[in-house]
Design a protein around this motif. Structure first.
Motif, short mmCIF file in Angstrom:
data_model
loop_
_atom_site.label_atom_id
_atom_site.label_comp_id
_atom_site.label_asym_id
_atom_site.label_seq_id
_atom_site.Cartn_x
_atom_site.Cartn_y
_atom_site.Cartn_z
N TYR A 47 -45.55 67.12 -76.40
CA TYR A 47 -45.18 65.73 -76.14
C TYR A 47 -46.41 64.85 -76.36
CZ TYR A 47 -43.35 61.55 -73.97
OH TYR A 47 -42.94 60.26 -73.75
N GLU A 48 -46.50 64.31 -77.57
CA GLU A 48 -47.66 63.52 -77.97
C GLU A 48 -47.16 62.29 -78.74
OE1 GLU A 48 -50.68 64.15 -77.07
OE2 GLU A 48 -50.48 66.20 -76.32
N PRO A 49 -46.75 61.23 -78.05
CA PRO A 49 -46.21 60.06 -78.73
C PRO A 49 -47.09 59.49 -79.82
CG PRO A 49 -45.79 59.91 -76.38
CD PRO A 49 -46.69 61.09 -76.57
N GLU A 50 -48.41 59.50 -79.61
CA GLU A 50 -49.31 58.90 -80.59
C GLU A 50 -49.38 59.71 -81.89
OE1 GLU A 50 -53.09 58.15 -78.79
OE2 GLU A 50 -52.30 56.59 -77.47
N LEU A 51 -48.96 60.96 -81.84
CA LEU A 51 -48.95 61.79 -83.04
C LEU A 51 -47.60 61.80 -83.76
CD1 LEU A 51 -50.87 65.01 -81.90
CD2 LEU A 51 -51.78 62.99 -83.07
N ALA A 52 -46.58 61.28 -83.11
CA ALA A 52 -45.22 61.44 -83.61
C ALA A 52 -45.04 60.90 -85.02
CB ALA A 52 -44.23 60.78 -82.65
N LYS A 53 -45.63 59.75 -85.31
CA LYS A 53 -45.46 59.14 -86.63
C LYS A 53 -45.98 60.05 -87.73
CE LYS A 53 -46.50 54.93 -89.23
NZ LYS A 53 -47.18 53.58 -89.19
N ASP A 54 -47.07 60.73 -87.48
CA ASP A 54 -47.68 61.59 -88.50
C ASP A 54 -46.93 62.90 -88.69
OD1 ASP A 54 -49.70 59.74 -88.95
OD2 ASP A 54 -50.98 60.61 -87.40
N PHE A 55 -46.17 63.31 -87.68
CA PHE A 55 -45.51 64.62 -87.74
C PHE A 55 -43.99 64.53 -87.83
CE2 PHE A 55 -49.66 65.69 -86.09
CZ PHE A 55 -49.92 66.94 -86.63
N ALA A 56 -43.43 63.34 -87.84
CA ALA A 56 -41.97 63.20 -87.85
C ALA A 56 -41.38 63.81 -89.12
CB ALA A 56 -41.58 61.73 -87.74
N THR A 57 -40.22 64.44 -88.95
CA THR A 57 -39.59 65.15 -90.06
C THR A 57 -38.07 65.00 -89.93
OG1 THR A 57 -39.48 67.27 -91.21
CG2 THR A 57 -39.65 67.35 -88.80
#
Length: 248
Positions: A47-57
């Motif tokens: 659960y890392e909201p700040e990383l979500a944009k880079d890892f969204a699939t």
């Protein structure tokens, strides 16, 4: 049917390693002849909201094919947590793999205010029907909002299953509220929480099951990975931890 909820520890942003850890617990769930296993919120990323944009699939990511292969081969449904892309933004999602069926994505419909800078809300409830049992999916914060469980029950849910990433304060709120869902709607409530640090807090496990009277019937500790298995017919639970099971 047998429903399995997993309590796991994810490595921040390491999807490859997290997939391997998921596979380890899925293998144990298969050995216990479970029909469905669901992991905590955003389990493949942590659960890392700040990383979500880079890892969204999305559900067709080839890295996830292994889950479909296991689902087809071992006749088990699997729910894994991952951020997904949509036209309107990033969603907090559970991707569902079922034997020889198209993949489904359920996305969190009610966000916590802290999540809104990073995510958008999903729009539709998902009800899984497995062996004539209807399982309503919920993701963390929305599972504490009365309207979500009400809508799920109106759609015919027999089981309410929450995939979460909760701190101790969040667990205390869940333990105070989930019994009300079970008691009010006469359905069991299952909660899969993670362990370890994520975002800016420590997630504390205590993955739990409440029966249709709202009574707590089993929980895991706050530090160890493991599985809880609920049999919807016999109403019994089974724990799998460190490769060893113990009946209740």
């Amino acid at each position: 049917m047998k429903i399995c909820i997993a309590q796991t520890k994810s490595e921040k942003g390491n999807i490859k390693a997290n997939i391997q850890n998921h596979l380890r617990w899925i293998e144990l769930a298969v050995s216990e002849k479970t029909d469905l296993i669901v992991f905590p919120e955003l389990s493949l990323l942590s659960y890392e909201p700040e990383l979500a944009k880079d890892f969204a699939t999305d559900q067709n990511d080839v890295r996830l094919d292994v889950f479909q292969e296991i689902s087809d081969t071992d006749n088990i449904a699997i729910g894994v947590g991952v951020p997904t892309l949509s036209e309107s933004g990033i969603l907090i999602s559970l991707i569902i793999f079922q034997p020889n069926l198209p993949r489904q994505t359920y996305s969190k419909q009610i966000l916590h205010p802290d999540e809104k800078p990073y995510f958008v809300e999903g729009s539709e409830q998902t009800i899984l029907t497995i062996k004539n049992t209807k399982i309503a999916l919920a993701i963390c914060y929305e599972s504490l909002q009365p309207q979500h469980a009400k809508n799920a029950r109106e759609m015919g849910a027999d089981v309410y299953l929450a995939s979460v990433a909760k701190s101790q304060a969040g667990i205390e709120k869940a333990y105070a509220y989930y019994p009300n869902i079970g008691n009010q709607y006469s359905i069991p409530v299952l909660m899969a929480n993670c362990i370890g640090y994520c975002d800016n807090y420590l997630s504390v496990g205590q993955t739990s099951i409440w029966d249709a009277n709202g009574i707590s019937i089993r929980q895991l500790d706050s530090q160890s990975e493991g599985l809880l298995i609920y049999d919807t017919v016999s109403k019994t639970t089974h724990r799998v931890k460190e490769g060893k099971g113990s009946n209740v």
